[in-house]
Write a protein that holds these residues in place. Structure first.
Motif, PDB file in Angstrom:
ATOM      1  N   ARG A 285       0.837  -1.216   0.000  1.00  0.00           N
ATOM      2  CA  ARG A 285       0.000   0.000   0.000  1.00  0.00           C
ATOM      3  C   ARG A 285       0.868   1.260   0.000  1.00  0.00           C
ATOM      4  O   ARG A 285       0.579   2.238  -0.678  1.00  0.00           O
ATOM      5  CB  ARG A 285      -0.933   0.011   1.215  1.00  0.00           C
ATOM      6  CG  ARG A 285      -2.091  -0.982   1.080  1.00  0.00           C
ATOM      7  CD  ARG A 285      -3.137  -0.795   2.172  1.00  0.00           C
ATOM      8  NE  ARG A 285      -2.515  -0.822   3.481  1.00  0.00           N
ATOM      9  CZ  ARG A 285      -2.662   0.122   4.414  1.00  0.00           C
ATOM     10  NH1 ARG A 285      -3.410   1.168   4.201  1.00  0.00           N
ATOM     11  NH2 ARG A 285      -2.073   0.010   5.575  1.00  0.00           N
ATOM     12  N   HIS A 286       1.927   1.251   0.806  1.00  0.00           N
ATOM     13  CA  HIS A 286       2.810   2.425   0.888  1.00  0.00           C
ATOM     14  C   HIS A 286       3.486   2.684  -0.456  1.00  0.00           C
ATOM     15  O   HIS A 286       3.624   3.818  -0.899  1.00  0.00           O
ATOM     16  CB  HIS A 286       3.869   2.204   1.971  1.00  0.00           C
ATOM     17  CG  HIS A 286       3.273   2.100   3.355  1.00  0.00           C
ATOM     18  ND1 HIS A 286       2.438   1.085   3.723  1.00  0.00           N
ATOM     19  CD2 HIS A 286       3.391   2.908   4.434  1.00  0.00           C
ATOM     20  CE1 HIS A 286       2.057   1.254   4.975  1.00  0.00           C
ATOM     21  NE2 HIS A 286       2.623   2.353   5.436  1.00  0.00           N
ATOM     22  N   ARG A 287       3.883   1.582  -1.105  1.00  0.00           N
ATOM     23  CA  ARG A 287       4.531   1.666  -2.418  1.00  0.00           C
ATOM     24  C   ARG A 287       3.572   2.275  -3.443  1.00  0.00           C
ATOM     25  O   ARG A 287       3.926   3.166  -4.205  1.00  0.00           O
ATOM     26  CB  ARG A 287       4.894   0.233  -2.812  1.00  0.00           C
ATOM     27  CG  ARG A 287       5.599   0.047  -4.084  1.00  0.00           C
ATOM     28  CD  ARG A 287       5.750  -1.459  -4.323  1.00  0.00           C
ATOM     29  NE  ARG A 287       6.221  -2.174  -3.145  1.00  0.00           N
ATOM     30  CZ  ARG A 287       6.172  -3.499  -3.012  1.00  0.00           C
ATOM     31  NH1 ARG A 287       5.697  -4.259  -3.987  1.00  0.00           N
ATOM     32  NH2 ARG A 287       6.604  -4.075  -1.913  1.00  0.00           N
ATOM     33  N   LEU A 288       2.318   1.807  -3.414  1.00  0.00           N
ATOM     34  CA  LEU A 288       1.336   2.320  -4.370  1.00  0.00           C
ATOM     35  C   LEU A 288       1.033   3.792  -4.101  1.00  0.00           C
ATOM     36  O   LEU A 288       0.827   4.577  -5.019  1.00  0.00           O
ATOM     37  CB  LEU A 288       0.041   1.496  -4.302  1.00  0.00           C
ATOM     38  CG  LEU A 288       0.120   0.072  -4.873  1.00  0.00           C
ATOM     39  CD1 LEU A 288      -1.183  -0.680  -4.621  1.00  0.00           C
ATOM     40  CD2 LEU A 288       0.424   0.094  -6.385  1.00  0.00           C
ATOM     41  N   LYS A 289       1.024   4.160  -2.821  1.00  0.00           N
ATOM     42  CA  LYS A 289       0.735   5.557  -2.491  1.00  0.00           C
ATOM     43  C   LYS A 289       1.834   6.474  -3.042  1.00  0.00           C
ATOM     44  O   LYS A 289       1.553   7.499  -3.672  1.00  0.00           O
ATOM     45  CB  LYS A 289       0.623   5.726  -0.967  1.00  0.00           C
ATOM     46  CG  LYS A 289       0.181   7.112  -0.543  1.00  0.00           C
ATOM     47  CD  LYS A 289      -0.299   7.120   0.909  1.00  0.00           C
ATOM     48  CE  LYS A 289      -0.699   8.504   1.366  1.00  0.00           C
ATOM     49  NZ  LYS A 289      -1.745   9.104   0.539  1.00  0.00           N
ATOM     50  N   ALA A 290       3.093   6.089  -2.818  1.00  0.00           N
ATOM     51  CA  ALA A 290       4.207   6.897  -3.325  1.00  0.00           C
ATOM     52  C   ALA A 290       4.128   6.994  -4.855  1.00  0.00           C
ATOM     53  O   ALA A 290       4.284   8.067  -5.435  1.00  0.00           O
ATOM     54  CB  ALA A 290       5.538   6.270  -2.899  1.00  0.00           C
ATOM     55  N   TYR A 291       3.843   5.868  -5.485  1.00  0.00           N
ATOM     56  CA  TYR A 291       3.766   5.839  -6.949  1.00  0.00           C
ATOM     57  C   TYR A 291       2.627   6.722  -7.450  1.00  0.00           C
ATOM     58  O   TYR A 291       2.793   7.521  -8.384  1.00  0.00           O
ATOM     59  CB  TYR A 291       3.579   4.385  -7.388  1.00  0.00           C
ATOM     60  CG  TYR A 291       3.528   4.169  -8.876  1.00  0.00           C
ATOM     61  CD1 TYR A 291       4.617   4.466  -9.690  1.00  0.00           C
ATOM     62  CD2 TYR A 291       2.381   3.634  -9.485  1.00  0.00           C
ATOM     63  CE1 TYR A 291       4.574   4.251 -11.057  1.00  0.00           C
ATOM     64  CE2 TYR A 291       2.334   3.417 -10.847  1.00  0.00           C
ATOM     65  CZ  TYR A 291       3.430   3.726 -11.634  1.00  0.00           C
ATOM     66  OH  TYR A 291       3.383   3.510 -12.987  1.00  0.00           O
ATOM     67  N   ASN A 415      12.640   4.317   3.918  1.00  0.00           N
ATOM     68  CA  ASN A 415      11.720   4.086   5.025  1.00  0.00           C
ATOM     69  C   ASN A 415      10.320   4.188   4.423  1.00  0.00           C
ATOM     70  O   ASN A 415       9.869   5.279   4.088  1.00  0.00           O
ATOM     71  CB  ASN A 415      11.948   5.166   6.093  1.00  0.00           C
ATOM     72  CG  ASN A 415      10.810   5.193   7.097  1.00  0.00           C
ATOM     73  OD1 ASN A 415       9.912   4.345   7.077  1.00  0.00           O
ATOM     74  ND2 ASN A 415      10.845   6.170   7.988  1.00  0.00           N
ATOM     75  N   PRO A 416       9.620   3.066   4.261  1.00  0.00           N
ATOM     76  CA  PRO A 416       8.351   3.105   3.533  1.00  0.00           C
ATOM     77  C   PRO A 416       7.250   3.920   4.230  1.00  0.00           C
ATOM     78  O   PRO A 416       6.266   4.295   3.596  1.00  0.00           O
ATOM     79  CB  PRO A 416       7.952   1.631   3.436  1.00  0.00           C
ATOM     80  CG  PRO A 416       8.716   0.947   4.512  1.00  0.00           C
ATOM     81  CD  PRO A 416       9.979   1.713   4.696  1.00  0.00           C
ATOM     82  N   LEU A 422      10.219   8.150   0.294  1.00  0.00           N
ATOM     83  CA  LEU A 422      10.141   7.012  -0.641  1.00  0.00           C
ATOM     84  C   LEU A 422      10.059   7.525  -2.087  1.00  0.00           C
ATOM     85  O   LEU A 422      10.715   6.990  -2.986  1.00  0.00           O
ATOM     86  CB  LEU A 422       8.924   6.143  -0.275  1.00  0.00           C
ATOM     87  CG  LEU A 422       8.625   4.941  -1.158  1.00  0.00           C
ATOM     88  CD1 LEU A 422       9.839   4.019  -1.302  1.00  0.00           C
ATOM     89  CD2 LEU A 422       7.444   4.130  -0.595  1.00  0.00           C
ATOM     90  N   LYS A 423       9.289   8.594  -2.279  1.00  0.00           N
ATOM     91  CA  LYS A 423       9.180   9.178  -3.635  1.00  0.00           C
ATOM     92  C   LYS A 423      10.552   9.657  -4.118  1.00  0.00           C
ATOM     93  O   LYS A 423      10.944   9.411  -5.256  1.00  0.00           O
ATOM     94  CB  LYS A 423       8.192  10.353  -3.617  1.00  0.00           C
ATOM     95  CG  LYS A 423       6.745   9.886  -3.552  1.00  0.00           C
ATOM     96  CD  LYS A 423       5.796  10.930  -3.004  1.00  0.00           C
ATOM     97  CE  LYS A 423       5.692  12.180  -3.828  1.00  0.00           C
ATOM     98  NZ  LYS A 423       4.776  13.160  -3.183  1.00  0.00           N
ATOM     99  N   GLN A 424      11.270  10.335  -3.218  1.00  0.00           N
ATOM    100  CA  GLN A 424      12.608  10.832  -3.592  1.00  0.00           C
ATOM    101  C   GLN A 424      13.526   9.661  -3.954  1.00  0.00           C
ATOM    102  O   GLN A 424      14.298   9.728  -4.908  1.00  0.00           O
ATOM    103  CB  GLN A 424      13.258  11.609  -2.425  1.00  0.00           C
ATOM    104  CG  GLN A 424      12.572  12.923  -2.071  1.00  0.00           C
ATOM    105  CD  GLN A 424      12.429  13.842  -3.285  1.00  0.00           C
ATOM    106  OE1 GLN A 424      13.250  13.810  -4.193  1.00  0.00           O
ATOM    107  NE2 GLN A 424      11.355  14.621  -3.312  1.00  0.00           N
ATOM    108  N   THR A 425      13.442   8.598  -3.144  1.00  0.00           N
ATOM    109  CA  THR A 425      14.319   7.443  -3.389  1.00  0.00           C
ATOM    110  C   THR A 425      13.995   6.799  -4.736  1.00  0.00           C
ATOM    111  O   THR A 425      14.899   6.413  -5.486  1.00  0.00           O
ATOM    112  CB  THR A 425      14.166   6.401  -2.255  1.00  0.00           C
ATOM    113  OG1 THR A 425      14.369   7.073  -1.025  1.00  0.00           O
ATOM    114  CG2 THR A 425      15.167   5.274  -2.389  1.00  0.00           C
ATOM    115  N   ILE A 426      12.700   6.690  -5.043  1.00  0.00           N
ATOM    116  CA  ILE A 426      12.318   6.099  -6.341  1.00  0.00           C
ATOM    117  C   ILE A 426      12.885   6.961  -7.476  1.00  0.00           C
ATOM    118  O   ILE A 426      13.463   6.452  -8.447  1.00  0.00           O
ATOM    119  CB  ILE A 426      10.781   5.961  -6.448  1.00  0.00           C
ATOM    120  CG1 ILE A 426      10.277   4.917  -5.438  1.00  0.00           C
ATOM    121  CG2 ILE A 426      10.359   5.595  -7.870  1.00  0.00           C
ATOM    122  CD1 ILE A 426       8.756   4.796  -5.339  1.00  0.00           C
TER     123      ILE A 426
END
Ligand code: GDG
Length: 477
Positions: A285-291, A415-416, A422-426
């Motif tokens: 969920r955290h991954r999808l939110k950042a995306y 850190n998810p 997370l957005k910056q890291t992606i």
């Protein structure tokens, strides 16, 4: 006189046997080896020393008769439908799993589940006692079987007992919530050696023994009350079959499939990938939110960038998993509805499991691998991804809350919980120059190839053999 059953010098006990039942068109039953790191590691160990594996065959009800498969003696343990519900889905996956993973969802406590867990652990201990040779080495796996070490020691004081925890061991503040915390610790203390994924897990265990049992502890040793036995708890992180998986990833058909996958996605500039069991610990969920935020802020977007999320079906009868699936599928629908384009969906969501070849091809096709768990014992997907990248391509975004991060420091750490971070890291993983990414990938691959699953098993068994205590003679008066 009936011939005595054969016994073995090495016995593995795990919730599941390493085989799946396949029923052919003619009704003929066959067993197919289920791929997994543990089995591969054991194959290499059992080549030099024949061994037995005790576990559930996967169907409720009567167990099949013991049989041999590819040089391993398989000894099935029966579970009734109620035990699958209470011991496995209940106590293991809805009581222990949430407590051991930072209570990301609340744990459920039922006294009937605990009774079932005790009964099944007793049955496993008896099955092991039956197949273990005099002085055998017994290696018990994971959180489903934490009572086995002490139950087995009572039946067979002659055997050497190890246990390995594939998942985290929680801080005492969380572990203390368990109404059966003392019994679980006492169950484990029947072992000679306890292995964990991270040093922090081993330390959490030792601290729990000190605080909740009042046990004497010194560094990585716990002294068992009422005896002079010492139990050692230490980190021996699991890994993957580097050589076997790399060979698979180098196969021309697998490499061609990787190119085909990219082409069928419209040859995006950046293909991002997530591969997880559909579990709330994995941070999907955290991954999808950042995306989603990166897309809606127009910092990235389809067709240039796309995400493939493989979410393998898991524990579908446990409420928390059903709820999670609903949430994820709703989010994917919203992202595609609002931010996708005709012929270019923003997320390709796949709720299936795939053959190993397809996984290796997906890993090779992906420019950015997103591994963002909120808590994970190790996370083998991270290690498999770098193993498959013999071309030194790709970038690994890796959560600090995985065991893998403690070995793969060069990865793009995240850190998810920190969605902005997370957005910056992606974005960094996308934009870092290729030659820097190659250097990182090389370092990550070196770590995994030097510390593969065969080495893990050998290290574990050496630590177990060298564990501090063979029972010491009582002092004479
Ligand atoms: C537990 C701990 C620890 C997934 N989908 C497919 C597929 N997989 C494979 C992956 C990987 C394995 O399943 C999953 O392992 P993980 O380590 O990522 O996670 P858990 O299942 O939670 O495992 C974990 C592990 O035990 C070992 O100690 O690392 O922390 O939670 O190998 O590739 N494989 C195939 N098709 C799929 O669709 N063939």
């Amino acid at each position: 006189m009936p011939t005595p059953r054969p016994t073995y010098d090495l016995v593995i006990a795990a919730n599941r046997l390493p085989v799946d039942k396949v029923v052919g068109d003619d009704g003929e039953v066959e067993w197919r080896r289920s791929p997994g790191g543990l089995v591969t590691a054991m194959e290499s160990v059992m080549r030099s020393q024949p061994g037995a594996w005790v576990g559930w065959a996967g169907d409720a009800g009567e167990a099949p008769e013991p049989f041999d498969e590819d040089g391993i003696h398989l000894h099935p343990v029966p579970l009734s439908a109620e035990e699958v519900r209470d011991y496995y889905e209940g106590f293991s996956n809805d009581t222990l799993w949430p407590i051991y993973h930072d209570v990301i969802v609340p744990a459920t406590f039922h006294r009937e589940w605990w009774s079932s867990y005790q009964a099944v652990n007793q049955r496993f201990a008896e099955a092991v006692a039956e197949v273990a040779a005099e002085g055998a080495t017994v290696w018990v796996q994971d959180y489903q079987l934490q009572l086995v070490p002490t139950l087995l020691r009572k039946l067979r004081p002659d055997v050497r007992i190890g246990w390995f925890n594939h998942i985290p061991f929680p801080p005492v503040e969380l572990f203390a919530q368990l109404p059966w915390r003392a019994q679980l610790l006492e169950g484990l203390l029947g072992a000679d050696f306890l292995g964990f994924q991270r040093q922090a897990d081993a330390r959490n265990f030792v601290r729990a023994c000190r605080q909740l049992l009042g046990a004497q502890t010194k560094r990585d040793r716990v002294t068992v009350e009422g005896s002079r036995r010492q139990v050692r708890a230490a980190a021996i992180p699991i890994s993957v079959d580097f050589q076997g998986l790399e060979e698979l990833a180098k196969r021309p058909d697998v490499m061609a499939r990787a190119r085909e996958i990219r082409a069928s996605l419209g040859d995006p500039e950046v293909l991002m990938l997530g591969v997880d069991r559909l579990d709330y610990t994995k941070g999907i969920r955290h991954r999808l939110k950042a995306y989603e935020e990166l897309l809606s802020e127009r910092r990235i977007g389809p067709p240039e960038v796309t995400l493939v999320q493989v979410a393998t079906p898991s524990r579908e009868r446990v409420d928390a998993y059903r709820l999670l699936r609903g949430e994820i599928e709703q989010t994917v629908g919203r992202i595609n509805g609002e931010l996708g384009k005709i012929g270019a969906p923003a997320v390709h969501y796949l709720h299936h499991s795939y053959p190993r070849e397809e996984m290796a091809a997906l890993f090779q096709a992906a420019d950015v691998m997103l591994v963002t768990p909120l808590r994970d014992g190790m996370n083998l997907v991270a290690k498999e991804y770098v193993t498959c990248r013999h071309d030194l391509g790709g970038a690994l975004v890796l959560s600090e809350f995985t065991g893998a991060w403690h070995e793969l420091h060069q990865a793009f750490a995240c850190n998810p919980h920190d969605i902005e971070g997370l957005k910056q890291t992606i974005l960094r993983a996308i934009n870092t120059p290729a030659k820097d990414k190659q250097r990182i990938m090389k370092a990550l691959r070196r770590r995994v190839s030097d510390h593969d699953v065969q080495r893990w098993a050998a290290r574990y068994l050496a630590a177990l053999a060298a564990a501090p205590e063979l029972p010491q003679p009582e002092p004479r008066n």
